[in-house]
Design an enzyme around this catalytic site. Sequence first.
Site, PDB file in Angstrom:
ATOM      1  NE  ARG A 131      -8.563 -10.593  -3.288  1.00 36.04           N
ATOM      2  CZ  ARG A 131      -9.241 -11.662  -2.892  1.00 36.04           C
ATOM      3  NH1 ARG A 131      -8.659 -12.843  -2.868  1.00 36.04           N
ATOM      4  NH2 ARG A 131     -10.507 -11.565  -2.516  1.00 36.04           N
ATOM      5  CE  LYS A 165      -6.665  -7.287  -0.065  1.00 38.21           C
ATOM      6  NZ  LYS A 165      -7.052  -6.705   1.249  1.00 38.21           N
ATOM      7  CG  HIS A 194      -9.824  -7.288   5.284  1.00 42.54           C
ATOM      8  ND1 HIS A 194     -10.920  -7.747   4.606  1.00 42.54           N
ATOM      9  CD2 HIS A 194      -9.167  -6.464   4.426  1.00 42.54           C
ATOM     10  CE1 HIS A 194     -10.930  -7.228   3.380  1.00 42.54           C
ATOM     11  NE2 HIS A 194      -9.890  -6.461   3.266  1.00 42.54           N
ATOM     12  CB  SER A 204     -13.143  -5.880  -1.820  1.00 40.60           C
ATOM     13  OG  SER A 204     -13.023  -4.993  -2.888  1.00 40.60           O
ATOM     14  CE  LYS A 233     -11.416  -2.919   4.207  1.00 38.84           C
ATOM     15  NZ  LYS A 233     -11.834  -3.417   2.887  1.00 38.84           N
ATOM     16  CB  THR A 234     -11.450   2.661   0.541  1.00 39.89           C
ATOM     17  OG1 THR A 234     -10.640   1.490   0.642  1.00 39.89           O
ATOM     18  CG2 THR A 234     -10.602   3.815   0.040  1.00 39.89           C
ATOM     19  CG  ASP A 288      -7.443  -3.400   2.501  1.00 39.31           C
ATOM     20  OD1 ASP A 288      -8.634  -3.665   2.720  1.00 39.31           O
ATOM     21  OD2 ASP A 288      -6.699  -4.145   1.841  1.00 39.31           O
ATOM     22  NE  ARG A 337      -9.584  -2.877  -6.124  1.00 38.48           N
ATOM     23  CZ  ARG A 337      -9.881  -3.160  -4.872  1.00 38.48           C
ATOM     24  NH1 ARG A 337      -9.513  -2.330  -3.900  1.00 38.48           N
ATOM     25  NH2 ARG A 337     -10.572  -4.241  -4.555  1.00 38.48           N
TER      26      ARG A 337
END
Length: 530
Positions: A59, A200, A219, A237, A241-242, A256, A321
């Site tokens: 990003r 996003k 988030h 990130s 989390k994932t 997410d 990713r």
Amino acid sequence: MSNTSSKVHDQLTAFGITPHSIHRNLPVEKLVEQSIETNEGMLTSTGSLSVKTGKYTGRSPQDRYIIYDDETHETIDWGDVNRQFPTEKFNSVFEKMKKHAEGKDLYIFDGFVGADKENRLAIRVVNDHAWQNLFCRQLFVRPSNEELESHDPDFTIVCLNDFETIPEIDGTRTNIFILINLSKKIVLIGGTNYAGEMKKSMFAVMNYLMPKKDVFPMHCSANIGKEGDTALFFGLSGTGKTSLSADPERMLIGDDEHGWSQNGVFNFEGGCYAKCINLNEDAEPQIWNAIKSGAVLENVVVNKDTLKPDFDDGSLTENTRAAYPLDYIPGAVIPSIGGHPKVIIFLTADALGVLPPVSKLTKESAMFHFMSGYTSKLAGTERGIKEPKATFSACFGSPFMPRPASVYAKMLGEKILEHNTVVYLINTGWSGGPYGVGKRISIKYSRAMVTAALTGKFDLIKFRHDDTFNLDVPTECPGVPSDVLDPKNTWIDKDSYDLSAKKLAQMFGENFTKFKDASPEIKNAGPQIQ
């Protein structure tokens, strides 16, 4: 031309876009085929589509703007995160994009953000690359055939990778841009191939719109146990989390972005966007097995001879990713909706290596740590980040929160109180020393801590109080060596630990001074350094 195609064509023309052809909601196979035909990507040995995003592999938060107008001038938390952009400059850029799109082949995805039909947002995405449209198809909520026939977008994303601005003329910082116009309900993206900007930008839109509907936007990732118990995992990130929410013993709601309404939790997305640097089949089998036909691999190095992805190669970026639909995860909840959470887990990756690996929070300390949002930005997620860097991101996601942090914090506090939700803080960062000296806490241990939190194992275990961080820390955890639970025990140089711990505690205090309206109870729940 069918009635539906005619309708979409007329809508685009009214929008000011006159393409050569429109490819709307193409099947996955067709989008993959066109991506290969136009040399946008290549098939790997797993059947996934491998693409490279070029110069921008993460990003670009400094190039994201929100249009300043009557709708937003008093409702947005303006500053370094939410940058102002004038309406007239937005209109000028949009006109140039329309001209750029004339006579081109464009790809349209019509679908939704939000699995809850009461609170979802109908969207349209316009792309100039097939693989980016495939990304949208896999990441957003796909419509049924009936829904597609009657689809009327509430919000439109126009993402033209091949269009760039001229900063000195167009008012952007560089030649790339993400422009969010909340009044006109349009997002403009150009100059960057990094697909995460689309996802996003819509998250930011939902974070602005949902509080108006008394829905708490978050988030976080979410899953459900076999007994129907919902859990949330907050974190920036790279904090896990994932990985930690993709639990074979539980059903995934999403990885997410979620909303918490009066009815429970619902996923904003229809897919997952997992980091896959150093992805290991044994440690993360669900993500590993989801990388198959229809999945998109971003910036993963692929062996030219075997076409096998090398997940350990970060030469293009650490921010590799994989994008795939939620139903690629066995047992995923479809539609992705759950009940009110019984447990919330805040995830942080402490690069200083001093924060306890797991601690139980009171309501007040949960509010403190939510508002603080401490973690370390990990390499590759944003351009320019080469090694972990300590940061505080309010609500564990301030880059995506247009409104003041107090708006979201108040909603969280009300939800915790209303539903008697238990909150834990789990550090997935370093142990035995800071980054460069210690090692990252084993994901095996992190999983064991999460399991203990979700199954109530900590209810039967004694806790000690960590005076430096004002946290209650369990003295044992099934599957985790006891010395790991006390970070000081893992350091060879105890004095260095004390200095580093005091440094982080002071950082917490200094950061929290910006929340001038926070109650004394919340302030006193954080580290208390004399």
